[in-house]
Scaffold this active site. Sequence first.
Site, PDB file in Angstrom:
ATOM      1  N   THR A 154       0.872  -1.168   0.000  1.00  0.00           N
ATOM      2  CA  THR A 154       0.000   0.000   0.000  1.00  0.00           C
ATOM      3  C   THR A 154       0.905   1.213   0.000  1.00  0.00           C
ATOM      4  O   THR A 154       2.059   1.122   0.401  1.00  0.00           O
ATOM      5  CB  THR A 154      -0.875   0.015   1.285  1.00  0.00           C
ATOM      6  N   ARG A 182     -12.951  -8.638  -2.859  1.00  0.00           N
ATOM      7  CA  ARG A 182     -12.337  -8.463  -1.549  1.00  0.00           C
ATOM      8  C   ARG A 182     -12.130  -6.971  -1.269  1.00  0.00           C
ATOM      9  O   ARG A 182     -11.719  -6.214  -2.125  1.00  0.00           O
ATOM     10  CB  ARG A 182     -11.006  -9.202  -1.515  1.00  0.00           C
ATOM     11  N   SER A 184     -10.171  -4.083   0.845  1.00  0.00           N
ATOM     12  CA  SER A 184      -8.976  -3.838   1.639  1.00  0.00           C
ATOM     13  C   SER A 184      -9.280  -2.805   2.728  1.00  0.00           C
ATOM     14  O   SER A 184     -10.374  -2.253   2.785  1.00  0.00           O
ATOM     15  CB  SER A 184      -7.847  -3.316   0.745  1.00  0.00           C
ATOM     16  N   ASP A 185      -8.290  -2.532   3.561  1.00  0.00           N
ATOM     17  CA  ASP A 185      -8.464  -1.528   4.608  1.00  0.00           C
ATOM     18  C   ASP A 185      -8.299  -0.104   4.094  1.00  0.00           C
ATOM     19  O   ASP A 185      -8.703   0.848   4.763  1.00  0.00           O
ATOM     20  CB  ASP A 185      -7.429  -1.759   5.709  1.00  0.00           C
ATOM     21  N   THR A 203      -0.425   0.359   6.281  1.00  0.00           N
ATOM     22  CA  THR A 203      -0.093  -0.603   5.244  1.00  0.00           C
ATOM     23  C   THR A 203       0.090  -1.958   5.906  1.00  0.00           C
ATOM     24  O   THR A 203       0.370  -2.038   7.105  1.00  0.00           O
ATOM     25  CB  THR A 203       1.180  -0.199   4.472  1.00  0.00           C
ATOM     26  N   GLY A 204      -0.066  -3.028   5.134  1.00  0.00           N
ATOM     27  CA  GLY A 204       0.072  -4.364   5.694  1.00  0.00           C
ATOM     28  C   GLY A 204      -1.018  -5.278   5.187  1.00  0.00           C
ATOM     29  O   GLY A 204      -1.541  -5.097   4.093  1.00  0.00           O
ATOM     30  N   GLY A 206      -4.613  -6.208   5.006  1.00  0.00           N
ATOM     31  CA  GLY A 206      -5.833  -5.441   5.226  1.00  0.00           C
ATOM     32  C   GLY A 206      -6.765  -6.041   6.247  1.00  0.00           C
ATOM     33  O   GLY A 206      -7.360  -5.327   7.063  1.00  0.00           O
TER      34      GLY A 206
END
Length: 279
Positions: A154, A182, A184-185, A203-204, A206
């Site tokens: 991200t 899907r 993501s965050d 970031t990472g 989600g």
Amino acid sequence: MKIIIHGGFFSESDQSKDTKIAKQNSLKSIVEKSFEYLKNHSAVETVAYAVSLLEDDELFNAGIGSQIQSDGVIRMSAALMDGTTQKMSGVINIEDVKNPIFVAQKLMKEDDRVLGGSGAKKYASENGFENFSTEIPQRRKEYEEKLKNGGKGTVGCVALDKDFKLAVATSTGGKGFEIPGRISDSATVAGNYANEFCAVSCTGVGEDIVSNATAAKIVTRVTDGLNLKEAFDKTFTELKTIDGFAGAIAIDKNGNLYHQESYPTMVFASYDGNQFEIF
């Protein structure tokens, strides 16, 4: 004035020394350009600008260079939040645009400010965003060989402008090979959140960030009186209980910068006009 950006984790895809140096150089250049931009623009304008530069760099998993999903299609998400007005806008799973963050920025003036899928693409087309494929050969090769990279990519930016106003922007090209649809965050308050006291981009993985409500928790804790380190430590301790994979960058209203990661190594750069810090 302060600015900090991130470009995901170094552990994704190509991990060579050359790639590390290239990312360091790119982040330094982008954070410097964005700080210059910040001198004559608001925080909310600047974070969108900075993230667009990250989207335009194929070293990072957002915009150009986004990951390919399990059905062979690239779908991207991005969000923008103004800490002063508390308005957030975003796109989820948008296809075939060069800069999802600019579509998110355009949505800031709308009543319906978070759009997904075909609705997001239709809005982009109606507002002059040209059809653009963000696929690069490396991503196609990874897709065809089924080389999963952990889904940690991200990009994001947090800025404090000369009027002491905060803003945050985050953009992602997905984790790669995910089920179509899907979420993501990145276009949620778990991964992208700001108010007048603090702004955070994550970031990472989600799913871990959403489960932990990472960005919203950090901002809320700073609002309630914790300093940045305390807010991060408490939130990342809670993340550890689910073995969560995440990194975050932040600035508070007093210009304090902070970053933390649960696993190495988040790539980031910050600049205040005098001093750089680069991963």
